[in-house]
Scaffold this motif. Sequence first.
Motif, PDB file in Angstrom:
ATOM      1  N   ASN A 199       0.838  -1.424   0.131  1.00 11.35           N
ATOM      2  CA  ASN A 199       0.160   0.186   0.122  1.00 11.35           C
ATOM      3  C   ASN A 199       0.778   1.231   0.073  1.00 11.35           C
ATOM      4  OD1 ASN A 199      -2.402   1.769   0.300  1.00 11.35           O
ATOM      5  ND2 ASN A 199      -2.634   1.294   2.293  1.00 11.35           N
ATOM      6  N   PRO A 200       1.052   1.827  -1.213  1.00 10.37           N
ATOM      7  CA  PRO A 200       1.994   2.949  -1.278  1.00 10.37           C
ATOM      8  C   PRO A 200       1.226   4.256  -0.215  1.00 10.37           C
ATOM      9  CG  PRO A 200       1.729   2.217  -3.260  1.00 10.37           C
ATOM     10  CD  PRO A 200       0.516   1.310  -2.485  1.00 10.37           C
ATOM     11  N   PRO A 201       1.965   5.244   0.163  1.00 10.17           N
ATOM     12  CA  PRO A 201       3.344   5.458  -0.174  1.00 10.17           C
ATOM     13  C   PRO A 201       4.302   4.699   0.669  1.00 10.17           C
ATOM     14  CG  PRO A 201       2.261   7.282   1.179  1.00 10.17           C
ATOM     15  CD  PRO A 201       1.156   6.383   0.738  1.00 10.17           C
ATOM     16  N   ASP A 202       3.777   4.027   1.894  1.00  8.77           N
ATOM     17  CA  ASP A 202       4.762   3.476   2.748  1.00  8.77           C
ATOM     18  C   ASP A 202       5.028   1.939   2.083  1.00  8.77           C
ATOM     19  OD1 ASP A 202       6.277   3.269   5.229  1.00  8.77           O
ATOM     20  OD2 ASP A 202       5.001   1.708   5.806  1.00  8.77           O
ATOM     21  N   GLY A 203       4.125   1.268   1.490  1.00  7.69           N
ATOM     22  CA  GLY A 203       4.368   0.145   0.865  1.00  7.69           C
ATOM     23  C   GLY A 203       5.123   0.287  -0.376  1.00  7.69           C
ATOM     24  N   ASP A 204       6.111  -0.464  -0.944  1.00  5.76           N
ATOM     25  CA  ASP A 204       7.049  -0.330  -2.008  1.00  5.76           C
ATOM     26  C   ASP A 204       7.061  -1.809  -2.748  1.00  5.76           C
ATOM     27  OD1 ASP A 204       9.462  -0.368  -3.509  1.00  5.76           O
ATOM     28  OD2 ASP A 204       9.793   1.743  -2.406  1.00  5.76           O
ATOM     29  N   MET A 205       6.680  -1.911  -3.873  1.00  6.83           N
ATOM     30  CA  MET A 205       6.817  -3.246  -4.333  1.00  6.83           C
ATOM     31  C   MET A 205       8.216  -3.553  -4.812  1.00  6.83           C
ATOM     32  SD  MET A 205       4.835  -5.780  -5.328  1.00  6.83           S
ATOM     33  CE  MET A 205       3.124  -5.054  -5.674  1.00  6.83           C
ATOM     34  N   GLY A 206       8.878  -2.467  -5.344  1.00  6.44           N
ATOM     35  CA  GLY A 206      10.413  -2.805  -5.654  1.00  6.44           C
ATOM     36  C   GLY A 206      10.963  -3.417  -4.376  1.00  6.44           C
TER      37      GLY A 206
END
Length: 547
Positions: A435-442
Motif C-alpha cells: 500500500n503506497p506510499p509506505d508500501g513499496d513493491m520494488g
Amino acid sequence: MEPRPAATVVVARDGASGLEVLLLQRTHTAVFMPGVFVFPGGAVDDADQDTGRWAGSVPNDDAEASRMLGVARGGLAYLIAAVRECFEEAGVLLADHRDGVAVGGDNTLDLVVLREQVCNGELELAELCQAHGLRLHTDQMGYLAHWVTPPGPPRRYDTRFFVAEAPPAQDAAHDGSETIDHVWINPAEALRLNRGGQFPLGSPTIRTLRTLAEFRNVGEALAHGRQGPARAPTAPVSADGRDGRRLIHPGEPAYAEIAKLHREGVSAPAYELIPGVVTRLSPRIRRVVAPNPGVMTGPGTNTYIVGTADACAVIDPGPDIEAHVGEIEAAAGTIGWILTTHTHRDHSPASRALRARTGARVLGMPAPHHGGQDTGYHPDYVPTHGERLSIDPETTLRVIHTPGHASNHLCFLLEEENVLFSGDHVMQGSTVVINPPDGDMGAYLQSLEALCHEDLAFIAPGHGFLMGDPHRVIDRIVSHRLAREAKVAQCLQRLGGADERTLVGCVYDDVPETMHGVAGRSLLAHLIKLQDEGAATQRGGVWYPGG
C-alpha cells in the motif's frame, strides 16, 4: 481438483558462459502460466503409460524408473512423457539409434517433418521409435524435483522435473503455437533478468534454476540429478479440532505444522487456529492467536513467545485487547523483550500494555508518518539489520530488515532452529497488500530475494500456520508478483492508457470485485515500480506504457 501427472525436462548444454539451459516462452493466451518461460514439459498421456508399446525403445524398466522417483509404479511413464513433450514443444529428440549413433548426428531422419507428424497425431512417438530403431535417453536422465501445483489455478499438475544433456547435432525450435520463443541461457543470468522483471518465470522454474546455478557444467548437473532430490513426507497426518479428529493432507494450510509436530512426538496437533489457545511449536516457540479474525487478518494475529519460562521474547503482541495481553503474560513467564515486526494496528498496539505489566523493553522501528500506523508506538530500542539478540544462552534472534509491506518491517530469524518470524512479509492464505506510499513493491521483491539466501526450515507468519519449504514459498510469491506485474504491462499496452479504476478491472479480472479496492493499492505499487523502471508513466491521472 486432483492434480494431473506431468513431466518436465531441463535440456542442458555446455556453452561459452558455462551451463546453459533451454527455456520456451508460453503464449500469452495460454490458460496455464501465460507468457512465462518454462522448460519443455506437459501431462503424462495414456500412451506414455502403456509400457508394452515401448518394448525395445526404452533401455530401463518401470521398476528401475519408479525407484528413482520414489513411487510404487508408473515411474517410466514420467520419463517417456518428458522425452515426448521435449520433442513436441522444442523439436529436440532425446534418443539414439540402436547402434549408439545419436539422432541427428547422421542426418538420416527429418526431425522437422517427424515432429509435425507427432504433434498432428499422424504418428505416435512409440511408432516412430519402432520404425527407425530408436532408443530414448530415459536411462541417461537425472531426477531434479517434484512439484505439485497448489490449489487455486485453473489447472493443477503433479510434475516430476528431470535433466538431460542436449544432443549436440540437434537444433531447438519453439512450436509457434503453445510456445512463441525459445532461448539458451545460463541459469544465473535467467534469474538476474527475472529479478529485473524482464524474464517472467514460474516458481518451480525459479527454484530449479537456483539449483542449476550451482553447477559449472552439464556433467555436474547430471551427477546431481542421478542422486535424486530430497523427498518431503507426503502421507496424510491426523489432527484434532472442534469437528473431531481427521486426516490433513499435503497442500492443506496446516499440513507442514502438523507433520512437524507429529515428528516431534505430538500425537494429535490442532488443525485450526483458536484465539487464546497456547500452541507449543517447538521447545523454544509458543504461539497465542489474538481474537481479531477478519478478511485481512485471517484467523487472527499470531503472537509468538520465543525462549523459556525464565527468559523469553514476545514477537508481535498484536492488538490492544486486554484478554489477549493477559493470555500472553500467563503463557510467557519472564518477558525480557517485546519485538514488533511492524506498526500496523493488528501487530504492535498491545506492546504498551504488555510493557506496563511486565517492564519488558520494546524493540522495533518507529512508525512511519502514513495512514494505518500505530502512531502511539514508541520503541525503547531500534535494532539494526543483522543485529543478534540473545534471548537466553540457547536462543538467538537475528534482525532482518524487510521493507516492502511496510518501510519499517522487520523479520526475526531464530538461528538455533532456522525459523523465520515473518510478520506480514510472508503470509499464509492471502497475498500481502503493498500500500503506497509506505508500501513499496520494488523493495518488497528485493527483500524476498534476500531471504532466499538464508538457511530457513520454517516460516512462522503473522497470520496462519507454520509454513514448510520456505524457499519454495518465497519463489511462489515472487513469481506471482512478477506475473501480476506482467499483466499490468500487458493491460497498459492493450488499453493504450487508462486510469487506475479501469486498470484494476483488467489486471485483477480473476479477483472478486469486492476485493478490487484493496487490489487497487497493490496495483498502484506495481505502477510506481514500473514508472521507476521507465516502463510506465502517469499524466493527468491516466497511466500510459513507456517512460
